[in-house]
Design a protein around this motif. Structure first.
Motif: not given
Length: 220
Positions: A23-24, A40-45, A107-109, A111-115
């Motif tokens: 599922g990525g 420093t300053g990076d954004r990540t999910r 961001g993938v984990l 998602t509603p499809g995984n609930y």
């Protein structure tokens, strides 16, 4: 997946883990010593779980002064707070040794499809445990740097390591400069204090290996 799983997957079955992979939700990456995973300053999910090697969480100010905030060991996580909050990182994440990392993509984990997936509640519970352990580790460092005395900082850190490892003899994940950075003291002052403590019979050391000989309660 190897038989010895990171703690975050300790209750996840093999079929469930393969579902995460397909599922990525997770990916693996390798880094050479000195390579920066996040600036420093990076954004990540994504947040990382160290599979092999060593990772340092560092702060480098505008004058180039480096402060090691935390050392990440095998099985431990990093950057999970930033991944959950989507806030820019306030630290650098650097490979202290050649390292292998498993990244979890929130961001993938999330998602509603995984609930409804069987692994979903297990993974969230394991994440909560990891976050609690991280908070304890950060609290220990705060105890280390609040004292004005170098000796107290040293003994607070080494005592915590002894308790954590269940032994009065252990190796720490820092060389002398890194230990000074972690305790936020000058390297020369740290080396001098360690020398005094060894002469007084409080401890012995060789490079990054320490043996605590007594508590030092009357020496702080």
């Amino acid at each position: 997946m190897s038989q010895q799983r990171p703690p975050i997957f300790r209750t996840i079955e093999e079929a469930e883990y393969q579902d995460l992979v397909s599922g990525g939700c997770v990916r693996r990456a390798e880094y050479q010593k000195g390579q920066v995973l996040f600036h420093t300053g990076d954004r990540t999910r994504e947040f990382g779980i160290l599979l092999d090697g060593e990772i340092h969480i560092e702060n480098i100010d505008v004058w180039g002064t480096r402060l090691i905030l935390h050392s990440i060991g095998v099985g431990q996580s990093f950057a999970e707070t930033y991944a959950f909050c989507s806030e820019p990182l306030m630290v650098d994440v650097t490979a202290a040794r050649d390292s292998k990392v498993l990244f979890v993509d929130l961001g993938v984990l999330l998602t509603p499809g995984n609930y409804g997936k069987s692994w979903y509640p297990k993974l969230l519970q394991n994440l909560l445990v990891l976050s609690t352990q991280k908070n304890l580790a950060w609290s220990t460092r705060m105890f280390c740097i609040t004292s004005k005395s170098i000796r107290t900082r040293v003994m607070t850190y080494l005592s915590a390591e002894a308790v954590r490892r269940g032994s009065m003899e252990f190796a720490i994940p820092f060389n002398r400069q890194q230990m000074a950075d972690y305790l936020n003291v000058e390297r020369s002052a740290l080396s001098k204090e360690l020398g005094h403590m060894q002469k007084e019979g409080i401890l012995t050391f060789h490079k990054n290996r320490f043996h605590l000989l007594r508590t030092g309660e009357d020496t702080l």
